[in-house]
Scaffold this active site. Structure first.
Site, mmCIF file in Angstrom:
data_model
loop_
_atom_site.group_PDB
_atom_site.id
_atom_site.type_symbol
_atom_site.label_atom_id
_atom_site.label_comp_id
_atom_site.label_asym_id
_atom_site.label_seq_id
_atom_site.Cartn_x
_atom_site.Cartn_y
_atom_site.Cartn_z
ATOM 1 N N HIS A 30 30.151 45.287 37.030
ATOM 2 C CA HIS A 30 30.976 46.311 36.372
ATOM 3 C C HIS A 30 31.580 47.268 37.401
ATOM 4 O O HIS A 30 31.687 48.472 37.171
ATOM 5 C CB HIS A 30 30.158 47.076 35.315
ATOM 6 C CG HIS A 30 29.919 46.244 34.094
ATOM 7 N ND1 HIS A 30 30.604 46.436 32.911
ATOM 8 C CD2 HIS A 30 29.098 45.197 33.874
ATOM 9 C CE1 HIS A 30 30.186 45.544 32.014
ATOM 10 N NE2 HIS A 30 29.273 44.779 32.581
ATOM 11 N N SER A 88 33.154 32.947 32.830
ATOM 12 C CA SER A 88 34.547 33.287 32.620
ATOM 13 C C SER A 88 35.475 32.109 32.350
ATOM 14 O O SER A 88 36.495 31.909 33.015
ATOM 15 C CB SER A 88 35.088 34.108 33.794
ATOM 16 O OG SER A 88 36.184 34.821 33.294
ATOM 17 N N ASP A 106 37.503 38.354 37.271
ATOM 18 C CA ASP A 106 37.509 36.962 36.807
ATOM 19 C C ASP A 106 38.798 36.242 37.211
ATOM 20 O O ASP A 106 38.775 35.140 37.760
ATOM 21 C CB ASP A 106 37.369 36.902 35.278
ATOM 22 C CG ASP A 106 36.148 37.652 34.794
ATOM 23 O OD1 ASP A 106 35.277 37.966 35.624
ATOM 24 O OD2 ASP A 106 36.053 37.931 33.583
#
Ligand code: GLA
Length: 398
Positions: free
Chosen positions: A36, A130, A176
């Site tokens: 994150h 992803s 991603d």
């Protein structure tokens, strides 16, 4: 008709059909370190993997768009170039290719007419690898060809991220799409998310990437991802009151966090981001020295501990896997990879880590949670690319 004639006929039919088809593939990714951190402006490290989404696009003469993928939902989603409305329920998967089309339109790069798009994949879905970014990049590369358009890797990543942020509605960062675009064999992709700079670093030799997928499906759009995103934003706004020049949460110092005395849970979230940023910076330094894998591995474990305690995006299944893997001498580091709240654990191992070792962890997991995690070994691989539909080999299996 003889068997040979039949074969020749279907080969010809295949070649004729494929004549004006355009194809591309894009890999999934493993988040190596930097949880994150991408939407908080720090640096992240990831690897594109040898599991891909393939897209095959065929132009139509009308404006109809037909999307098909048995890997996602075994059904055709039909719409028109002029109707890019949001899909719900079993058609939800179509929002990723439709979002890319929307993004291409915004950039005046959309195909001139309708098309058929087929998506296939060998990437485990909903495993924190992803697949959504892989769908986006493969779709974009296939559709760009319909109009003879081209985009560089970084712009491709940005265009696909825009699709996910503004069409699908997930406030994800560039990790991603950036890793899927810039992947390189045996390398990690390093992204400076504030400057949006992309580069690569060699993955230390004789090490392997293993994924332990808990099978807990985390639907990022509905999950706590957006809550974490907004908590980080709130923390930044409060910190800016003390330090107006602060550009992103990852740039805050620990001293600032202490003096700002943020309310809970914002102070925990901010502490995770600030310390994770330091961990990634340290890992980048260490990656330049092939002898430091033990220390890099420790940073991976520390990242997981921080996700568990400060960012609170882990879960008992992920914690169990990391704790169990930590006991194995050939595991260098392990941590949750991706958004969290389920999904998968990355084990970065010495090459001596074997299927038997992996099985031992899987069995211990089953004894506790009643089912086996899915275990995969991946190679750090090349990024998204245009492929040829009429390869020398002809059709896959006639
Ligand atoms: C998901 C998001 C990424 C990133 C990670 C967490 O994979 O799509 O942008 O925020 O979670 O690091």
């Amino acid at each position: 008709m003889t068997k040979e004639e039949k074969k020749a006929l279907s080969l010809n039919a295949y070649r004729e059909y494929m004549q004006d088809c355009y194809s591309a593939e894009a890999p999934g990714r493993i988040e190596f370190l930097g949880n994150h951190i991408d939407y908080n402006g720090g640096k992240v490290l990831g690897a594109a993997i040898n599991g891909v989404v393939c897209a095959l696009a065929k132009p139509r003469k009308d404006l109809t768009i037909r999307l098909f993928s048995e890997s996602f939902e075994n059904d055709v989603v039909e719409t028109s170039l002029n109707d890019l409305s949001f899909r719900k329920g079993s058609e939800f998967w179509a929002n990723y290719p439709l979002g890319v089309l929307w993004s291409l339109k915004e950039a005046t790069l959309a195909p001139p007419s309708g098309f058929e798009l087929i998506l296939t994949t060998d990437l485990p879905l909903a495993a924190g690898l992803s697949s959504s970014a892989a769908v986006e990049l493969a779709t974009a590369l296939a559709l760009l060809q319909l109009n003879g358009n081209e985009l560089g890797k970084s712009d491709l990543a940005r265009l696909c991220r825009r699709a996910e942020n503004q069409f699908v509605g997930l406030p994800c960062g560039i990790l991603d799409q950036g890793v899927s675009a810039h992947g390189e064999k045996d390398h990690l992709v390093l992204i400076d998310c504030e400057k949006e700079n992309f580069s690569t670093l060699p993955l230390p030799k004789d090490t392997c990437l293993w994924i332990f997928d808990t099978g807990i499906k985390h639907d990022l759009v509905d999950s706590l991802y957006a809550t974490r995103h907004s908590e980080c934003k709130q923390a930044l706004e409060l910190l800016k009151k003390k330090e107006p020049d602060l550009t992103c949460l990852a740039a805050a110092s620990e001293g600032l966090l202490t003096s700002a005395n943020l309310p809970e849970p914002l102070s925990k979230r901010a502490l995770h981001v600030v310390k994770e940023k330091t961990r990634v910076d340290r890992a980048i330094e260490l990656l330049k020295d092939d002898a430091s894998r033990k220390e890099i591995g420790e940073l991976l474990f520390a990242s997981h501990d921080s996700s568990r305690e400060q960012f609170e995006n882990s879960c008992p299944e992920l914690d169990f896997l990391v704790d169990d893997l930590r006991k194995c001498p050939s595991v260098l580091g392990a941590r949750l990879t991706g958004g969290g709240f389920g999904g998968a654990v990355l084990a970065w191992t010495h090459h001596a880590f074997s299927q038997t070792d992996a099985k031992a962890t899987a069995t211990a997991f089953r004894k506790t949670f009643g089912k086996h995690p899915k275990v995969h070994r991946f190679e750090a691989s090349r990024g998204a690319r245009i492929t040829t539909t009429l390869g020398e080999a002809g059709p896959p299996s006639l």
